[in-house]
Write a protein that holds these residues in place. Structure first.
Motif, PDB file in Angstrom:
ATOM      1  N   ASP A  18      22.864 -28.971  -1.173  1.00 13.05           N
ATOM      2  CA  ASP A  18      22.929 -28.053  -0.039  1.00 13.05           C
ATOM      3  C   ASP A  18      24.386 -27.663   0.201  1.00 13.05           C
ATOM      4  O   ASP A  18      25.299 -28.148  -0.473  1.00 13.05           O
ATOM      5  CB  ASP A  18      22.294 -28.675   1.209  1.00 13.05           C
TER       6      ASP A  18
ATOM      7  N   ASN B 285      26.552 -28.282   2.638  1.00  9.99           N
ATOM      8  CA  ASN B 285      27.446 -29.344   3.062  1.00  9.99           C
ATOM      9  C   ASN B 285      27.878 -30.205   1.876  1.00  9.99           C
ATOM     10  O   ASN B 285      29.053 -30.561   1.747  1.00  9.99           O
ATOM     11  CB  ASN B 285      26.769 -30.227   4.123  1.00  9.99           C
TER      12      ASN B 285
ATOM     13  N   ASP C  28      19.600 -21.467   4.164  1.00 12.43           N
ATOM     14  CA  ASP C  28      19.180 -22.276   5.311  1.00 12.43           C
ATOM     15  C   ASP C  28      20.185 -23.357   5.692  1.00 12.43           C
ATOM     16  O   ASP C  28      20.108 -23.911   6.793  1.00 12.43           O
ATOM     17  CB  ASP C  28      17.820 -22.930   5.022  1.00 12.43           C
ATOM     18  N   SER C  29      21.101 -23.694   4.802  1.00 10.95           N
ATOM     19  CA  SER C  29      22.010 -24.816   5.076  1.00 10.95           C
ATOM     20  C   SER C  29      23.467 -24.393   5.258  1.00 10.95           C
ATOM     21  O   SER C  29      24.290 -25.202   5.686  1.00 10.95           O
ATOM     22  CB  SER C  29      21.936 -25.844   3.941  1.00 10.95           C
TER      23      SER C  29
END
Length: 485
Positions: free
Chosen positions: A260, A262, A404-405
């Motif tokens: 993702d 992060n 989405d992340s």
């Protein structure tokens, strides 16, 4: 009492392995190692002795043994105690002289007597300090020598650890050889890099890597455990990274979703921190010269570690640039001044970092992944540049799996920094310390990037000429190009 471990010749247990077995047991204080004529190695470990605390008691009780060497932390505590004693003794001596001086009248003989006592006390303290400093210097020199020395494995022990270099244990293959997963006799998992015998560059790269990596210590650099030079073999033994390399996630449609935004940003920051250490804070200035996704390994927590220093170039701490007639690296990650002129500097790695940064954002390779547009067949750098210059389209470079992340502002900052790193002229590119500031300081003003290197519309004639440069690279493998000077 002790524990006994017996291994047959297939394990080729060494005294180093025996010491490692001792270290895996907290209660182990000493060990013995013997190799019998029956091709069996015996390792015995011993717990704490009761009654006598000195190391000599092990020799009296068990015979000839090797006592476990203390960890650096234990040595450090020892020296803290020593210096504390010296400091206290010095203060006591000086205070004694002071009170003696106050007690006696300040006149003729009394002053001379006090000065003599002070002189003798100071001389004694200085002599003790000199002795301790000399001992401390020898300790540091010996400790550095130990740290700089790698363990030399036997070929048989490496073969046993990798199940005779079984294909089932093979982790991958690079420009100079294959990498295998192995397990040492104490159970530690390792990555074994076996250099190809046919590689003309193998000996130079092997010596370079062993001498260099042994001296580098950073959380974002892979740790070299040992090596093997036997039976014309050149083998490096590294700590094992269970998640393999970054490219195995980034360019795999089935696995890239596991990274993702992060996680990717942590990887970007870790690579930047590792490069900053190489460029500024290691004992010598180190230029990696082959920074790419396959040379970034991931640990259990997907934290990055830079690996493969076979092509690294060392500079003196005051040197910043050099020319070389031997250009090595991977097409798509080398800047123009290095690829075409052989000019090497820290900006060489900055360019490779910029390419890698754009690849992490897009999940696309720069080399071999042209954008499918009949009129404008661009590489990743060209595609990023065109999107950047079209208002509102910069985020289109990002892999949709990150929608989405991600934090859009953070992604745009990474694209911005990536384009700054791949600018055509080295002087325009930032240093790695500036890169880290740009990535972590939200309020920092970033300059506008200039056109990236190699931004040309690739036609068939250009592609054909490009493919004939040097010793062509397949699937992003490393190449070596000779440039006449």
């Amino acid at each position: 009492m002790g524990n006994e471990y017996v291994y047959d010749e297939s394990y080729n247990l060494t005294s180093y392995d025996c010491e490692r077995l001792c270290w895996t047991n907290c209660s182990c204080m000493a060990y013995t190692y013997t190799y019998a004529t029956t091709n069996r190695a015996t390792c015995k470990t011993y717990g704490p002795r009761t009654g006598k605390a000195k190391d000599e008691s092990y020799r009296e009780y068990y015979g000839i043994v090797r006592t476990r060497r203390p960890y650096p932390e234990e040595k450090e505590k020892k020296w803290v105690r020593i210096w504390s004693i010296i400091t206290i003794a010095s203060l006591v001596s000086l205070l004694s002289c002071y009170f003696l001086y106050k007690k006696l009248n300040i006149n003729g003989k009394a002053v001379k007597y006090v000065m003599l006592v002070v002189f003798l006390e100071v001389k004694k303290i200085l002599k003790l300090l000199l002795h301790r400093l000399r001992h401390f210097y020898n300790y540091i020199r010996a400790d550095n020598k130990v740290n700089a020395e790698l363990h030399h494995f036997t070929f048989q022990s490496i073969s046993s650890a990798t199940n005779n270099f079984s294909s089932a244990n093979k982790l991958g293959e690079g420009g100079f050889g294959a990498v295998y997963k192995g397990k040492l006799v104490d159970g530690q998992e390792v990555a074994v890099k076996r250099l190809s015998r046919s590689s003309e560059q193998g000996v130079k790269e092997f010596k370079n890597e062993t001498e260099l990596i042994a001296k580098l210590q950073h959380t974002n650099l892979v740790r070299l455990i040992g090596c093997c030079i036997e039976k014309k073999e050149k083998i490096l033994v590294y700590e094992y990274m269970p998640n393999k390399s970054l490219d195995s996630f980034l360019f795999d449609p089935r696995k890239k979703g596991l990274l993702d935004w992060n996680t990717r940003f942590v990887i970007i920051d870790g690579i930047a921190q590792g490069l900053l250490y190489l460029h500024r804070f290691s004992r010598l200035r180190v230029i990696h010269r082959d920074l790419k996704a396959s040379n970034i390994l991931l640990d259990d927590y997907l934290k990055p570690k830079i690996s493969d220093f076979g092509m690294a170039k060392l500079f003196g701490i005051d040197e910043s640039e050099a020319n070389t007639s031997r250009v090595v690296g991977t097409r798509g990650y080398m800047p123009p001044e290095y690829m075409l002129e052989g000019s090497v500097s820290t900006k060489t790695d900055v360019f490779g970092f910029g390419v890698l940064l754009l690849e992490i954002v897009s999940s696309k390779m720069n080399h071999g992944s042209t954008q499918h547009d009949a009129e404008h067949p661009l590489n990743l750098l060209g595609h990023a540049w065109e999107l950047w210059n079209e208002a509102g389209r910069g985020l289109e470079l990002m892999d949709p799996v990150l929608e989405d992340s991600c934090t859009p502002k953070e992604v745009m900052t990474c694209i911005h920094v990536g384009l700054l790193c791949v600018q055509d002229h080295a002087i325009d590119r930032p240093t790695m310390s500036e890169v880290i500031s740009m990535l972590t300081n939200e309020n920092m003003h970033l300059p506008e990037p200039k056109r990236p290197a190699f931004f040309i519309e690739r036609h068939q004639a250009d592609s054909a000429r490009d493919d004939n440069i040097g010793n062509g690279s397949v699937n992003g493998q490393s190449i070596s190009i000779l440039v006449a000077r």
